[in-house]
Design an enzyme around this catalytic site. Structure first.
Site, PDB file in Angstrom:
ATOM      1  N   ASP A  32       0.867  -1.187   0.000  1.00 40.91           N
ATOM      2  CA  ASP A  32       0.000   0.000   0.000  1.00 40.91           C
ATOM      3  C   ASP A  32       0.901   1.234   0.000  1.00 40.91           C
ATOM      4  O   ASP A  32       2.102   1.149   0.287  1.00 40.91           O
ATOM      5  CB  ASP A  32      -0.918   0.017   1.245  1.00 40.91           C
ATOM      6  N   ASP A  50       4.042   3.085  -4.183  1.00 43.31           N
ATOM      7  CA  ASP A  50       3.027   3.794  -4.961  1.00 43.31           C
ATOM      8  C   ASP A  50       2.779   2.980  -6.240  1.00 43.31           C
ATOM      9  O   ASP A  50       3.624   2.948  -7.143  1.00 43.31           O
ATOM     10  CB  ASP A  50       3.524   5.206  -5.299  1.00 43.31           C
ATOM     11  N   GLY A  79     -13.545   6.467  -1.993  1.00 42.23           N
ATOM     12  CA  GLY A  79     -14.218   6.906  -0.776  1.00 42.23           C
ATOM     13  C   GLY A  79     -15.721   6.811  -0.967  1.00 42.23           C
ATOM     14  O   GLY A  79     -16.183   6.215  -1.944  1.00 42.23           O
ATOM     15  N   TYR A 147     -16.210   6.928 -11.032  1.00 41.73           N
ATOM     16  CA  TYR A 147     -15.668   5.766 -10.301  1.00 41.73           C
ATOM     17  C   TYR A 147     -16.157   4.464 -10.971  1.00 41.73           C
ATOM     18  O   TYR A 147     -15.384   3.533 -11.188  1.00 41.73           O
ATOM     19  CB  TYR A 147     -16.145   5.881  -8.852  1.00 41.73           C
ATOM     20  N   LYS A 151     -14.007   1.519 -13.046  1.00 41.97           N
ATOM     21  CA  LYS A 151     -14.093   0.103 -12.675  1.00 41.97           C
ATOM     22  C   LYS A 151     -14.405  -0.756 -13.902  1.00 41.97           C
ATOM     23  O   LYS A 151     -13.814  -1.809 -14.093  1.00 41.97           O
ATOM     24  CB  LYS A 151     -15.176  -0.110 -11.609  1.00 41.97           C
ATOM     25  N   GLU A 189     -15.384   8.626   4.147  1.00 40.67           N
ATOM     26  CA  GLU A 189     -16.167   7.595   4.823  1.00 40.67           C
ATOM     27  C   GLU A 189     -17.460   7.297   4.074  1.00 40.67           C
ATOM     28  O   GLU A 189     -18.015   8.154   3.407  1.00 40.67           O
ATOM     29  CB  GLU A 189     -16.460   8.006   6.272  1.00 40.67           C
ATOM     30  N   LYS A 190     -17.922   6.051   4.232  1.00 41.46           N
ATOM     31  CA  LYS A 190     -19.178   5.638   3.599  1.00 41.46           C
ATOM     32  C   LYS A 190     -20.312   5.763   4.611  1.00 41.46           C
ATOM     33  O   LYS A 190     -20.072   5.943   5.813  1.00 41.46           O
ATOM     34  CB  LYS A 190     -19.038   4.209   3.088  1.00 41.46           C
ATOM     35  N   ARG A 218     -30.041   1.404  -0.287  1.00 33.94           N
ATOM     36  CA  ARG A 218     -28.766   0.735  -0.492  1.00 33.94           C
ATOM     37  C   ARG A 218     -28.807  -0.592   0.237  1.00 33.94           C
ATOM     38  O   ARG A 218     -29.548  -0.762   1.204  1.00 33.94           O
ATOM     39  CB  ARG A 218     -27.599   1.528   0.137  1.00 33.94           C
TER      40      ARG A 218
HETATM   41  P1  NAD Z   1      -9.681   1.860   1.108  1.00 32.19           P
HETATM   42  O1  NAD Z   1      -9.607   3.244   0.609  1.00 32.19           O
HETATM   43  O2  NAD Z   1      -9.809   1.634   2.570  1.00 32.19           O
HETATM   44  O3  NAD Z   1      -8.450   1.022   0.571  1.00 32.19           O
HETATM   45  C1  NAD Z   1      -7.818   1.296  -0.654  1.00 32.19           C
HETATM   46  C2  NAD Z   1      -6.337   1.360  -0.382  1.00 32.19           C
HETATM   47  O4  NAD Z   1      -5.651   1.661  -1.620  1.00 32.19           O
HETATM   48  C3  NAD Z   1      -5.946   2.476   0.606  1.00 32.19           C
HETATM   49  O5  NAD Z   1      -5.295   1.948   1.734  1.00 32.19           O
HETATM   50  C4  NAD Z   1      -5.030   3.374  -0.199  1.00 32.19           C
HETATM   51  O6  NAD Z   1      -3.948   3.916   0.538  1.00 32.19           O
HETATM   52  C5  NAD Z   1      -4.526   2.418  -1.279  1.00 32.19           C
HETATM   53  N1  NAD Z   1      -3.974   3.175  -2.400  1.00 32.19           N
HETATM   54  C6  NAD Z   1      -4.510   4.274  -2.996  1.00 32.19           C
HETATM   55  N2  NAD Z   1      -3.680   4.738  -3.923  1.00 32.19           N
HETATM   56  C7  NAD Z   1      -2.593   3.920  -3.921  1.00 32.19           C
HETATM   57  C8  NAD Z   1      -1.385   3.911  -4.651  1.00 32.19           C
HETATM   58  N3  NAD Z   1      -1.129   4.831  -5.590  1.00 32.19           N
HETATM   59  N4  NAD Z   1      -0.483   2.935  -4.402  1.00 32.19           N
HETATM   60  C9  NAD Z   1      -0.726   2.000  -3.437  1.00 32.19           C
HETATM   61  N5  NAD Z   1      -1.852   1.959  -2.713  1.00 32.19           N
HETATM   62  C10 NAD Z   1      -2.783   2.914  -2.952  1.00 32.19           C
HETATM   63  O7  NAD Z   1     -10.910   1.189   0.319  1.00 32.19           O
HETATM   64  P2  NAD Z   1     -11.656  -0.198   0.577  1.00 32.19           P
HETATM   65  O8  NAD Z   1     -13.011   0.132   1.063  1.00 32.19           O
HETATM   66  O9  NAD Z   1     -10.817  -1.132   1.345  1.00 32.19           O
HETATM   67  O10 NAD Z   1     -11.800  -0.700  -0.928  1.00 32.19           O
HETATM   68  C11 NAD Z   1     -10.945  -1.680  -1.502  1.00 32.19           C
HETATM   69  C12 NAD Z   1     -11.357  -1.925  -2.936  1.00 32.19           C
HETATM   70  O11 NAD Z   1     -12.732  -2.327  -2.984  1.00 32.19           O
HETATM   71  C13 NAD Z   1     -11.234  -0.702  -3.848  1.00 32.19           C
HETATM   72  O12 NAD Z   1     -10.855  -1.113  -5.135  1.00 32.19           O
HETATM   73  C14 NAD Z   1     -12.656  -0.170  -3.886  1.00 32.19           C
HETATM   74  O13 NAD Z   1     -12.896   0.587  -5.055  1.00 32.19           O
HETATM   75  C15 NAD Z   1     -13.444  -1.467  -3.870  1.00 32.19           C
HETATM   76  N6  NAD Z   1     -14.824  -1.292  -3.378  1.00 32.19           N
HETATM   77  C16 NAD Z   1     -15.044  -0.943  -2.075  1.00 32.19           C
HETATM   78  C17 NAD Z   1     -16.347  -0.776  -1.623  1.00 32.19           C
HETATM   79  C18 NAD Z   1     -16.653  -0.417  -0.193  1.00 32.19           C
HETATM   80  O14 NAD Z   1     -17.839  -0.288   0.155  1.00 32.19           O
HETATM   81  N7  NAD Z   1     -15.673  -0.246   0.691  1.00 32.19           N
HETATM   82  C19 NAD Z   1     -17.440  -0.954  -2.511  1.00 32.19           C
HETATM   83  C20 NAD Z   1     -17.163  -1.270  -3.831  1.00 32.19           C
HETATM   84  C21 NAD Z   1     -15.854  -1.461  -4.264  1.00 32.19           C
END
Ligand code: NAD
Length: 324
Positions: A32, A50, A79, A147, A151, A189-190, A218
């Site tokens: 990460d 990164d 987010g 977003y 995807k 936050e969600k 939702r």
């Molecule tokens: P999150 O934001 O908590 O985790 C995503 C992580 O990606 C973060 O820790 C962030 O630091 C890391 N990141 C961002 N840019 C980066 C980079 N350039 N290099 C390395 N790391 C990087 O989100 P999450 O809720 O854990 O979501 C995880 C996945 O699931 C994502 O792809 C998100 O789109 C998908 N998703 C989540 C939800 C949800 O409700 N949480 C719903 C649909 C899809």
């Protein structure tokens, strides 16, 4: 011992997934751009990289013992609705770069199994009660936000690399996911975390603001269920995108009522303008059910675990602010 790399392991779902993979006996590397915010990573090794940079994607999946057996790609710039509406360019730019380079690195270096975390945001705006959409009905596409478009593009890219390089690709479209150790303040936050925070900060009988008229619906999936779905899907034969979600739908007002009941408070709501997103998204979970997955936590059970955690964060933050 099987090896796995979890990209996005500093985030919410990724950090929970690392714990599950450890419990399944894997050697795990977390990757990460930041470390997990709320607890120490359970990964055997954690690399700060990164992933927008191609060379870092190669580093991420290259282990001392060779190339990782399984790669789980959950890193994204993401987010809740507030962030999705205010950071369209950042989302499209950063997340697409991560996915372009991660998919290329995994396929060309010979990763056997690659997981990509997509979202039900790929579906169009729907009315509550409209017939459920299957995964294939996401096309012709009309997501309401960028977003969702990112995807869809990244899903197609992963599938193209799968066809060309023979890498097994599994894609989940996650529904809203919630639980402890998710972002709870700061704009990303969600809804379940935001409502928990507002209820925790409110006194018994107070009124809290909710965005829109409160009628949008939702469904919400507790993080342990989501991680179980990821693990099962990764080891299944299901090709193409697969929805993972709980089949029950709630209005924002109902989410507030459930949270207030867990908190033991009476809470009123006031509707204010804000980025609501779609009215509803109704999608079929039949594909994930076909491999034995089902959600075990309903919203009440999940919020009974989530709210106390958010309340603790609220208290800690208040104590810190008071201490100066
Ligand atoms: P999150 O934001 O908590 O985790 C995503 C992580 O990606 C973060 O820790 C962030 O630091 C890391 N990141 C961002 N840019 C980066 C980079 N350039 N290099 C390395 N790391 C990087 O989100 P999450 O809720 O854990 O979501 C995880 C996945 O699931 C994502 O792809 C998100 O789109 C998908 N998703 C989540 C939800 C949800 O409700 N949480 C719903 C649909 C899809």
């Amino acid at each position: 011992m099987k090896t796995a790399v979890v990209c996005g392991a500093g985030g919410f779902i990724g950090s929970h997934l690392v714990k599950r993979l450890k419990a399944e006996g894997y050697w795990v590397r977390g990757v990460d751009i930041k470390r997990p915010e709320f607890s120490r990573s359970a990964a055997d090794e954690f690399k700060l990289l990164d992933l927008r940079l191609p060379k870092n994607c190669v580093k991420a999946i290259s282990l001392q013992q060779g190339i990782a057996d399984e790669v789980y790609q959950l890193a994204a710039d993401m987010g809740g609705m507030g962030f999705i509406h205010s950071a369209e360019c950042e989302i499209m730019h950063n997340s697409v770069l991560i996915n372009v380079h991660m998919t290329q690195a995994a396929a060309t270096l010979g990763v056997k199994r690659y997981f990509y975390s997509s979202s039900v945001c790929v579906y169009r705006d729907m009315k509550h009660g409209e017939p459920e959409m299957t995964e294939a009905q996401a096309v012709p596409a009309n997501p309401d936000n960028e977003y969702g478009w990112e995807k869809l593009y990244s899903e197609r890219m992963a599938l193209a690399y799968s066809r060309k390089f023979g890498m097994t690709v599994r894609i989940a479209r996650f529904q809203n996911c919630y639980g402890p150790e998710g972002t709870w303040r700061g704009g990303r936050e969600k809804a379940p975390a935001a409502i928990s925070r507002k209820v925790a900060e409110a006194a018994h009988g107070d009124t809290i603001d909710i965005w829109g008229d409160g009628s949008a619906v939702r469904s919400y999936t507790y993080v342990d269920d989501m991680v179980d779905g990821i693990f099962r899907l990764m080891h299944s034969d299901l090709e193409g995108a697969v929805n993972i979600g709980c089949p029950h739908y709630y209005t924002v007002k109902e989410l507030v009522d459930i949270t207030a009941a867990v908190a033991g408070k009476t809470i009123q709501t006031r509707t204010v303008p804000g980025p609501v997103g779609v009215q509803s998204r109704n999608f079929s979970n039949e594909r994930i059910y076909s491999i034995g997955w089902t959600s075990r936590f309903d919203l009440k059970d999940g919020m009974a675990l989530t709210y106390p955690w958010v309340k603790k964060q609220v208290k800690k933050a208040a104590a810190k602010a008071k201490a100066g």
